[in-house]
Design a protein around this motif. Structure first.
Motif, mmCIF file in Angstrom:
data_model
loop_
_atom_site.group_PDB
_atom_site.id
_atom_site.type_symbol
_atom_site.label_atom_id
_atom_site.label_comp_id
_atom_site.label_asym_id
_atom_site.label_seq_id
_atom_site.Cartn_x
_atom_site.Cartn_y
_atom_site.Cartn_z
ATOM 1 N N ARG A 143 0.590 -1.173 -0.061
ATOM 2 C CA ARG A 143 0.113 -0.063 -0.487
ATOM 3 C C ARG A 143 0.918 1.547 0.371
ATOM 4 N NH1 ARG A 143 -5.324 -0.369 1.344
ATOM 5 N NH2 ARG A 143 -6.224 -2.878 1.838
ATOM 6 N N VAL A 153 -2.752 4.163 -3.415
ATOM 7 C CA VAL A 153 -2.981 3.804 -5.181
ATOM 8 C C VAL A 153 -2.984 2.746 -6.043
ATOM 9 C CG1 VAL A 153 -2.519 6.712 -5.405
ATOM 10 C CG2 VAL A 153 -0.588 4.737 -5.713
ATOM 11 N N SER A 154 -2.568 1.911 -4.434
ATOM 12 C CA SER A 154 -2.096 0.683 -4.914
ATOM 13 C C SER A 154 -2.717 -0.180 -5.314
ATOM 14 C CB SER A 154 -2.001 0.145 -3.504
ATOM 15 O OG SER A 154 -2.471 -0.341 -2.529
ATOM 16 N N SER A 155 -4.035 0.399 -5.363
ATOM 17 C CA SER A 155 -5.475 -0.822 -6.036
ATOM 18 C C SER A 155 -5.870 -0.021 -7.213
ATOM 19 C CB SER A 155 -7.421 -0.413 -5.227
ATOM 20 O OG SER A 155 -6.733 -1.502 -3.840
ATOM 21 N N GLN A 156 -5.320 1.250 -7.813
ATOM 22 C CA GLN A 156 -5.456 1.372 -8.751
ATOM 23 C C GLN A 156 -4.309 1.756 -10.004
ATOM 24 O OE1 GLN A 156 -5.522 6.198 -8.257
ATOM 25 N NE2 GLN A 156 -6.640 5.278 -6.092
ATOM 26 N N ASN A 157 -4.935 1.330 -11.316
ATOM 27 C CA ASN A 157 -3.733 1.357 -12.124
ATOM 28 C C ASN A 157 -2.744 -0.228 -12.002
ATOM 29 O OD1 ASN A 157 -4.343 3.697 -13.684
ATOM 30 N ND2 ASN A 157 -3.321 4.613 -11.915
ATOM 31 N N ARG A 238 -4.956 -7.284 -6.232
ATOM 32 C CA ARG A 238 -5.412 -6.238 -5.132
ATOM 33 C C ARG A 238 -4.451 -6.661 -4.050
ATOM 34 N NH1 ARG A 238 -9.683 -8.222 -3.511
ATOM 35 N NH2 ARG A 238 -10.359 -6.605 -1.917
#
Length: 262
Positions: A143, A153-157, A238
């Motif tokens: 994360r 932003v670890s769940s984005q892109n 994720r």
């Protein structure tokens, strides 16, 4: 110069040396085992929210192992900049167990038990105390550590950082460090190969209050691994997603990353 002044100067010099020595311990560094080098990144400690308020895939028994979101405090530690490569494993263990043999790719076909043997030999060679990450350390680093506390932003892109089914045409793991690093400069935490962590798996381990440096339950039947692999959809890459299996299981999409306490 009399002895009294000399003693004062000696005392002051010792005081001045302490911060320098302490700071030195917290710098990124490169270590070597049998001629193969590997990089370690210092991660500052902080408190973060672990888990996923949206929930994870429900198990057959209806339990959701990624809820509730709960606060965890992590002390600073060192973590491998890359997943353990086949080259490093072979240098330490004298063999490469991987199904897809490519030196600077992550090692795979290693069980959790195999990882413990690797760590023992690595520590003998280096004189240090390397280990697997805890599950909470792994999620904290993925994360973005302290940098990701305010803006995770670890769940984005995820595709920018992870080799997975949508961007791996040859259906195999890739050379480490060839996707984008996360905010801490660490590579392949998501995708490429799943990573064994130290904890025993428990479906309900998140249902507890805030704690510092949790180690998970003390015994069990399955060990946790995290991060997804080149065979995974984005859902499984994720940061909150938890996977697990028996500690003697070996698969061609499952490897490890190392850590070291301060």
């Amino acid at each position: 110069m009399n002895n009294h002044i000399k003693n004062i100067l000696l005392f002051l010099s010792c005081i001045l040396m302490v911060p320098s020595t302490y700071a030195q311990k917290k710098k990124n560094y490169t270590d070597t085992a049998q001629g193969v080098s590997f990089d370690m990144v210092f991660v500052k400690g902080s408190t973060f929210k672990m888990g996923d308020k949206k929930g994870d895939l429900l198990l057959d028994n209806g339990i959701n192992p990624s809820v509730p979101v709960h606060e965890v405090t992590i002390d600073g530690f060192f973590v491998g900049k890359f997943e353990v490569t086949q080259a490093l494993w072979e240098a330490v263990m004298g063999e490469n167990p991987s199904e897809m043999k490519m030196g600077n790719h992550p090692v795979e076909m290693v069980s959790w038990n195999d990882c413990q043997e690797f760590l023992k030999k690595l520590n003998t060679l280096t004189g240090k105390d390397y280990r697997l990450l805890t599950e909470s350390e792994w999620e904290y680093v993925t994360r973005g550590g302290k940098k990701g506390v305010k803006m995770d932003v670890s769940s984005q892109n995820i595709e920018q950082r992870a080799w997975m089914t949508s961007n791996t045409e040859n259906n195999q793991h890739q050379e480490v460090g060839t996707k984008a690093a996360n905010e801490l400069g660490i590579y392949d935490l998501q995708g490429n190969v799943w990573e064994w962590v130290n904890d025993w798996y428990s479906e309900t381990s998140y249902k507890q209050a805030m704690q510092s440096n949790p180690q998970g339950i003390q015994n069990g039947t399955d060990k946790v691994y995290r991060g997804g692999s080149f065979m995974s959809e984005v859902l499984f890459c994720r940061p909150a997603y938890r996977n697990f299996d028996k500690p003697d299981v070996k698969m061609n999409f499952l490897g490890l990353r190392i850590a070291r306490s301060l």
